[in-house]
Design a protein around this motif. Structure first.
Motif, mmCIF file in Angstrom:
data_model
loop_
_atom_site.group_PDB
_atom_site.id
_atom_site.type_symbol
_atom_site.label_atom_id
_atom_site.label_comp_id
_atom_site.label_asym_id
_atom_site.label_seq_id
_atom_site.Cartn_x
_atom_site.Cartn_y
_atom_site.Cartn_z
ATOM 1 N N GLN A 298 66.004 -25.192 38.772
ATOM 2 C CA GLN A 298 65.374 -26.723 38.971
ATOM 3 C C GLN A 298 66.510 -27.672 39.115
ATOM 4 O O GLN A 298 67.396 -27.954 37.718
ATOM 5 C CB GLN A 298 64.096 -26.907 37.838
ATOM 6 C CG GLN A 298 63.339 -26.366 38.695
ATOM 7 C CD GLN A 298 61.976 -25.920 38.069
ATOM 8 O OE1 GLN A 298 62.401 -27.526 36.486
ATOM 9 N NE2 GLN A 298 60.656 -25.952 38.242
ATOM 10 N N THR A 299 66.406 -28.966 39.515
ATOM 11 C CA THR A 299 67.030 -30.405 39.062
ATOM 12 C C THR A 299 66.236 -31.357 37.920
ATOM 13 O O THR A 299 65.135 -30.570 37.823
ATOM 14 C CB THR A 299 67.269 -30.584 40.302
ATOM 15 O OG1 THR A 299 67.041 -31.494 40.199
ATOM 16 C CG2 THR A 299 68.582 -30.318 41.740
ATOM 17 N N ARG B 10 61.441 -28.801 45.984
ATOM 18 C CA ARG B 10 62.654 -29.319 46.436
ATOM 19 C C ARG B 10 62.662 -30.424 47.042
ATOM 20 O O ARG B 10 62.882 -31.484 47.012
ATOM 21 C CB ARG B 10 64.015 -28.333 46.645
ATOM 22 C CG ARG B 10 64.688 -29.366 46.875
ATOM 23 C CD ARG B 10 66.144 -27.900 46.962
ATOM 24 N NE ARG B 10 66.339 -27.815 45.689
ATOM 25 C CZ ARG B 10 67.006 -27.108 44.945
ATOM 26 N NH1 ARG B 10 67.292 -26.062 45.478
ATOM 27 N NH2 ARG B 10 66.681 -26.466 43.536
#
Length: 89
Positions: free
Chosen positions: A4-5, A77
């Motif tokens: 995950q960002t 996302r």
């Protein structure tokens, strides 16, 4: 599985808290995995609650009549990228 960002993690945390998903942790959301109809157990009512939470947090409306909603809500996302491109800065 991709990581995950920071923006995706923030969004996953919002999903967990706004939908009262005590059985899930934000880290468990795979960025590319479907958000709905999978092990998350999310449904269309959850989508409405999530849209409201997103509008409160990020300052723009996710409209229920948007033809792109299926794509926007397809994964963590996709939703995160949509938010990043539309949020009030």
């Amino acid at each position: 599985m991709s990581q995950q960002t920071p923006a995706e993690h923030e969004l996953a945390s919002l999903i967990v808290s706004s939908l009262n998903l005590e059985h899930l942790k934000a880290e468990q959301f795979a960025p590319e995995a479907p958000l709905f109809g999978t092990e998350t157990g999310l449904d269309s009512i959850d989508a409405l609650e999530l849209a409201l939470a997103v509008s409160k947090r990020y300052g723009f409306q996710l409209r229920s009549d948007n033809a792109d909603n299926k794509r926007i809500f397809s994964s963590l996302r996709a939703l995160s990228q949509h938010i990043e491109s539309h949020r009030a800065h």
